[in-house]
Enzyme design. Structure first.
Site, PDB file in Angstrom:
ATOM      1  CG  PHE A 147     -45.841 -17.178 -49.133  1.00 53.59           C
ATOM      2  CD1 PHE A 147     -46.042 -15.975 -49.079  1.00 53.59           C
ATOM      3  CD2 PHE A 147     -44.521 -17.515 -48.763  1.00 53.59           C
ATOM      4  CE1 PHE A 147     -44.995 -15.038 -48.559  1.00 53.59           C
ATOM      5  CE2 PHE A 147     -43.678 -16.528 -48.229  1.00 53.59           C
ATOM      6  CZ  PHE A 147     -43.765 -15.282 -48.260  1.00 53.59           C
ATOM      7  CG  ASP A 232     -41.712 -23.172 -53.013  1.00 56.01           C
ATOM      8  OD1 ASP A 232     -40.988 -23.421 -51.997  1.00 56.01           O
ATOM      9  OD2 ASP A 232     -42.270 -21.941 -52.871  1.00 56.01           O
ATOM     10  CE  LYS A 261     -39.333 -20.349 -45.441  1.00 55.47           C
ATOM     11  NZ  LYS A 261     -38.945 -19.109 -45.250  1.00 55.47           N
TER      12      LYS A 261
END
Length: 413
Positions: A147, A232, A261
């Site tokens: 993802f 990532d 984030k």
């Protein structure tokens, strides 16, 4: 403002959201209005322990006062200039972020998906200019179960049919191999391979941790074949797994690292691509950019968010409390097939006969915890990194009470 248009205690938030909003989310039916630390409150005054932390965007806890102070102060001075001009927050932000992550260059963006897209562009260009790969032939290896966001380029190499279905055609140039299988990755490398893009731990897939030695093997393969390793760390980074970056658990360093984030502590969209000079060094003016990327408000907030993480030892707390929480989850039994994770990035996978994780997340909500189901049978448990041992025990008591109780009715409110 006339009373007729003032939201009231009985305002139908859920009904209006369902009627006027696109149905691209299926949230739990709780309407939150306030947050502080690990706690959030709904519009009816009920308190919940947040066990998702904005998909790890709120690692520092809700409304951390030091980050809020930086946001308020900077918002009264200067918020946006665009990168057409310089601002006095950008250079200190670059310097502090590079020192903390041992990076050489920073490219500031806003969201995690933008950071992924930026890395794809930069690594392809690096392959053409530095490796001599024929134009248009660059390939990037990814992993099944990944993802990396929801842009059209990214979903094109997703293995999730819900993410891909109905959105093609997709861009070429990606090869997918099983996550955790270094031999399969090596077999997929060709003379046109420019990068390997992976998550150190697959979050959305259900907190899937690769086998020991996998990441060092990937690092060695990338070095041997002259391929860029892109990690990532948008969800795994900035303390979530008990280290500042998840790569530190394996003693490796990526060529390109993606963070986002928690880079703003949940106050503002901030992301960054970190690399050595080889990769980001190929970009020239006009070849990539963002109106809001690197704006002074984002930089000031990110600087405060990083200081809070380090000075309050949030990675260390995540390691200690995460180990305690994981041990407790593993002792529940009942419908629990497996509890796994690292730091405060945890998951509880249920047996298929438990009836799916969604109903259990609804029951946990009624018990005062907000968790998120993923991939059918898995409950994610990822609270803010400031969680105390007493709060962890409070959560464990309620999780155990729910999971050892009767199977909840999926339709229960």
């Amino acid at each position: 403002m006339p009373d007729s248009i003032m939201p009231s205690f009985r305002y139908d938030h859920i009904g209006v959201e369902e009627r006027l909003g696109a149905h691209n989310y299926h949230p739990l039916d709780v309407v939150l209005t306030r947050g502080e630390g690990v706690w959030v409150w709904d519009v009816e005054g009920n308190r919940y322990l947040d066990c998702l932390a904005g998909y790890s965007a709120v690692n520092q806890g809700h409304c951390h006062p030091r980050i809020r102070e930086a946001l308020v102060a900077q918002s009264g001075r200067l918020t946006l200039t665009s990168r057409a001009f310089r601002n006095d927050q950008l250079a200190p932000y670059f310097e502090e972020l590079c020192a903390l992550t041992r990076s050489h260059l920073v490219l500031p963006m806003n969201t995690g998906a933008e950071a992924v897209e930026t890395a794809i562009k930069a690594v392809r260009k690096w392959g053409y200019e530095r490796r001599g790969i024929p134009e248009g032939a660059a390939e990037i290896i990814v992993c099944t179960g990944n993802f990396h966001g929801r842009t059209t380029a990214v979903i094109g190499f997703s293995s999730d049919p819900e993410a891909r279905g109905g959105f093609g055609p997709f861009a070429p140039g990606f090869r997918a191999v099983p996550f955790g299988d270094a031999a399969a990755l090596e077999a997929a490398i060709t003379p046109n391979t420019v990068g390997v893009l992976i998550e150190p731990i697959q979050g959305e897939a259900g907190v899937i941790i690769p086998p020991p030695g996998y990441l060092p093997a990937v690092r060695a393969l990338c070095t041997r074949h002259g391929v860029t390793l892109i990690l990532d760390e948008i969800q795994t980074g900035l303390g979530r797994t008990g280290r500042l970056l998840a790569e530190e658990h394996e003693g490796i360093e990526a060529d390109v690292t993606l963070v986002g984030k928690a880079l703003s502590g949940g106050f503002y969209p901030v992301s960054a691509v970190l690399s050595n000079g080889e990769v980001l060094g190929v970009l020239q003016p006009g070849q990539h950019g963002s109106t809001f990327g690197g704006n002074p408000l984002a930089c000031a907030v990110a600087r405060a968010a990083l200081r809070v993480l380090v000075e309050e030892d949030m990675p260390g707390n995540a390691a200690r409390i995460g180990a305690h929480l994981l041990a407790g989850l593993r002792g529940i039994g009942g419908p629990v097939r497996e509890a796994r994770g690292r730091g405060l990035m945890l998951a509880v996978e249920l047996h298929p006969e438990a009836g799916g994780a969604r109903r259990w997340c609804e029951a946990l909500r009624r018990a005062g915890l907000l968790c998120k189901d993923t991939h059918g049978h898995t409950i994610r448990v990822s609270p803010p990194l400031i969680l105390t041992r007493d709060q962890a025990d409070w959560a464990l008591e309620r999780i155990e009470g729910v999971l050892r109780g009767p199977t909840p009715d999926l339709a229960a409110g």
